[in-house]
Design a protein around this motif. Structure first.
Motif, mmCIF file in Angstrom:
data_model
loop_
_atom_site.group_PDB
_atom_site.id
_atom_site.type_symbol
_atom_site.label_atom_id
_atom_site.label_comp_id
_atom_site.label_asym_id
_atom_site.label_seq_id
_atom_site.Cartn_x
_atom_site.Cartn_y
_atom_site.Cartn_z
ATOM 1 N N THR A 4 8.574 58.849 48.972
ATOM 2 C CA THR A 4 8.407 60.147 49.437
ATOM 3 C C THR A 4 9.848 60.517 48.071
ATOM 4 O O THR A 4 11.068 59.735 48.510
ATOM 5 C CB THR A 4 8.125 61.087 49.949
ATOM 6 N N ARG A 5 10.790 62.143 48.252
ATOM 7 C CA ARG A 5 12.176 62.549 47.968
ATOM 8 C C ARG A 5 12.062 62.874 49.409
ATOM 9 O O ARG A 5 13.488 63.873 49.232
ATOM 10 C CB ARG A 5 12.069 63.521 46.639
ATOM 11 N N GLN A 6 11.592 63.537 50.314
ATOM 12 C CA GLN A 6 11.552 64.389 51.374
ATOM 13 C C GLN A 6 13.112 64.161 51.929
ATOM 14 O O GLN A 6 13.676 62.928 52.119
ATOM 15 C CB GLN A 6 10.604 63.646 52.483
ATOM 16 N N GLY A 7 13.879 64.769 52.234
ATOM 17 C CA GLY A 7 15.494 64.625 53.225
ATOM 18 C C GLY A 7 16.255 64.173 51.445
ATOM 19 O O GLY A 7 17.550 64.175 52.163
ATOM 20 N N ILE A 8 15.961 64.255 50.821
ATOM 21 C CA ILE A 8 16.979 64.174 49.656
ATOM 22 C C ILE A 8 17.553 65.007 49.259
ATOM 23 O O ILE A 8 16.478 66.157 48.323
ATOM 24 C CB ILE A 8 16.199 62.793 48.772
ATOM 25 N N ARG A 9 18.397 65.671 48.647
ATOM 26 C CA ARG A 9 18.843 66.672 47.960
ATOM 27 C C ARG A 9 20.830 66.488 47.279
ATOM 28 O O ARG A 9 20.934 65.543 48.125
ATOM 29 C CB ARG A 9 19.220 67.595 48.640
ATOM 30 N N PRO A 10 20.717 66.886 46.582
ATOM 31 C CA PRO A 10 22.397 66.913 46.144
ATOM 32 C C PRO A 10 22.921 67.938 46.727
ATOM 33 O O PRO A 10 23.509 68.540 47.703
ATOM 34 C CB PRO A 10 22.273 67.653 44.723
ATOM 35 N N LEU A 11 24.082 67.427 47.381
ATOM 36 C CA LEU A 11 25.389 67.656 47.532
ATOM 37 C C LEU A 11 26.740 67.978 47.170
ATOM 38 O O LEU A 11 26.465 68.276 46.226
ATOM 39 C CB LEU A 11 26.267 66.002 48.571
ATOM 40 N N HIS A 12 27.192 69.128 48.012
ATOM 41 C CA HIS A 12 27.777 70.441 47.507
ATOM 42 C C HIS A 12 28.917 69.795 48.485
ATOM 43 O O HIS A 12 29.245 69.503 49.311
ATOM 44 C CB HIS A 12 26.965 71.333 47.241
ATOM 45 N N ALA A 13 30.190 70.702 47.450
ATOM 46 C CA ALA A 13 31.128 70.891 48.457
ATOM 47 C C ALA A 13 31.235 71.621 50.057
ATOM 48 O O ALA A 13 32.365 70.755 50.770
ATOM 49 C CB ALA A 13 32.336 71.826 48.345
ATOM 50 N N GLY A 14 30.471 72.233 50.596
ATOM 51 C CA GLY A 14 30.451 71.997 52.232
ATOM 52 C C GLY A 14 30.281 71.242 52.473
ATOM 53 O O GLY A 14 29.651 71.035 54.109
ATOM 54 N N ASP A 15 28.975 70.217 52.496
ATOM 55 C CA ASP A 15 28.753 68.735 52.635
ATOM 56 C C ASP A 15 30.396 68.006 52.848
ATOM 57 O O ASP A 15 29.737 66.642 53.378
ATOM 58 C CB ASP A 15 27.896 68.606 51.917
ATOM 59 N N LEU A 16 31.004 68.665 52.165
ATOM 60 C CA LEU A 16 31.825 67.037 51.784
ATOM 61 C C LEU A 16 32.200 65.940 53.569
ATOM 62 O O LEU A 16 32.741 65.341 53.203
ATOM 63 C CB LEU A 16 33.561 67.610 51.236
ATOM 64 N N SER A 17 32.697 67.039 54.531
ATOM 65 C CA SER A 17 33.025 66.531 55.734
ATOM 66 C C SER A 17 31.892 65.608 56.701
ATOM 67 O O SER A 17 32.589 65.158 57.067
ATOM 68 C CB SER A 17 32.903 68.014 56.571
ATOM 69 N N ALA A 18 30.660 66.084 56.706
ATOM 70 C CA ALA A 18 29.284 65.492 56.755
ATOM 71 C C ALA A 18 29.675 63.878 55.659
ATOM 72 O O ALA A 18 29.657 62.782 56.334
ATOM 73 C CB ALA A 18 28.055 65.589 56.508
ATOM 74 N N PHE A 19 30.405 63.795 54.124
ATOM 75 C CA PHE A 19 29.782 62.961 53.578
ATOM 76 C C PHE A 19 30.876 62.109 53.779
ATOM 77 O O PHE A 19 30.577 60.436 53.852
ATOM 78 C CB PHE A 19 30.659 63.173 52.027
ATOM 79 N N LEU A 20 32.286 62.404 54.048
ATOM 80 C CA LEU A 20 33.586 61.643 54.877
ATOM 81 C C LEU A 20 33.383 60.590 56.071
ATOM 82 O O LEU A 20 33.785 59.827 56.122
ATOM 83 C CB LEU A 20 34.622 62.630 54.650
ATOM 84 N N GLU A 21 32.183 61.530 55.871
ATOM 85 C CA GLU A 21 32.257 61.033 58.214
ATOM 86 C C GLU A 21 31.115 59.343 57.557
ATOM 87 O O GLU A 21 31.351 58.681 58.509
ATOM 88 C CB GLU A 21 31.172 61.912 59.235
#
Length: 281
Positions: A4-21
């Motif tokens: 399934t696609r559950q829990g997947i979405r495109p990231l955006h600028a507000g997710d940068l900190s979480a992505f860098l972590e």
């Protein structure tokens, strides 16, 4: 396996900190993804695509770069399969799938029946990091290239790309775009070469870099000069400059069958730290 696609979405600028972590969990292996995030702020218009994130209980646990390259990031085989399920019904726009071997295998298993036959599959690619002192002296004649080197350097770049990838970067009218890429690397100080009597006898570039790591690409010696130790000494020189002026850790990945290149990298202090795979269309 997840389907399934559950829990997947495109990231955006507000997710940068979480992505860098997330990328920071393995900053050397994830250098490409972190570089793309830092230079685009995760904005699709600059990415030329998207980065998908998979979330669990509010935590970003895995991601996938979806642009010219499809790159699973900190993805388990289960995560990668889920990303593939999301990608399988899209028109394929990527030219390369690349990343850690287990994730690429799982991702490919979920989309292979809908994305067509690849041009090439390279399943065994050691990912190397310079972790030891070089066994050879750095080549004192290796230097950063400058714009005045372009007419000598560009044919060497085309030759390297064609030999490595199997097609010329100029195919399909790509000459202007590829020349622009070579000039961009020169302007950033990311292009290095030894030039003798108007001929490039060794070259390499930094493909991407972050505050913590840099990845080397495009290492090449012309066929008639191979076997002289130019690659090992050239890589030692490039790594010295990169470590001093760009990033403290240096990596690359290489085809397992390329024994001469692997010997050169070993002599320059590189050790295998992961196993990559690449699928090319």
């Amino acid at each position: 396996m997840l389907t399934t696609r559950q829990g997947i979405r495109p990231l955006h600028a507000g997710d940068l900190s979480a992505f860098l972590e997330l990328t920071g969990q393995d900053p050397v292996v994830n250098v490409f993804a972190e570089y793309r995030a830092r230079t685009t702020n995760l904005e699709p218009r600059w990415l030329g695509g998207e980065i998908w994130g998979r979330w669990d209980g509010g935590d970003l646990v895995a991601a996938c770069h979806v642009g010219a390259n499809l790159v699973p990031i900190q993805a388990t085989q289960e995560d990668a399969y889920a990303f593939g399920e999301r990608a399988r019904n899209r028109v394929r726009t990527v030219s390369t799938i690349v990343g850690r071997q287990p994730a690429v295998r799982s991702l490919w298993s979920s989309i292979s029946d809908s994305w067509g036959t690849p041009r090439d599959e390279r399943w065994e690619q050691p990912h190397l990091e310079q972790q030891l002192q070089s066994l050879v002296e750095p080549d004192p004649f290796v230097r950063r290239t400058v714009r005045a080197d372009m007419e000598v350097l560009y044919p060497a770049c085309v030759a390297m790309y064609t030999e490595e990838v199997g097609i010329s970067p100029e195919t399909g009218g790509g000459r202007d775009l590829y020349r622009a890429r070579v000039l961009q690397l020169i302007s950033r100080g990311w292009s290095f070469a030894r030039i003798e009597d108007g001929e490039v006898v060794f070259k390499a570039e930094v493909a991407c870099a972050t505050p913590g790591a840099a990845q080397i690409q495009g290492v090449w010696v012309p066929e008639h000069r191979r076997g002289e130790g130019l690659a090992a000494r050239g890589m030692a020189a490039v790594c010295d400059i990169v470590r001093r002026e760009i990033a403290p850790r240096i990596s690359l990945y290489v085809n397992e069958w390329n024994a001469p290149a692997r010997r050169a990298y070993e002599r320059a202090g590189f050790l295998e730290t992961a196993r990559f795979s690449t699928i090319m269309f």
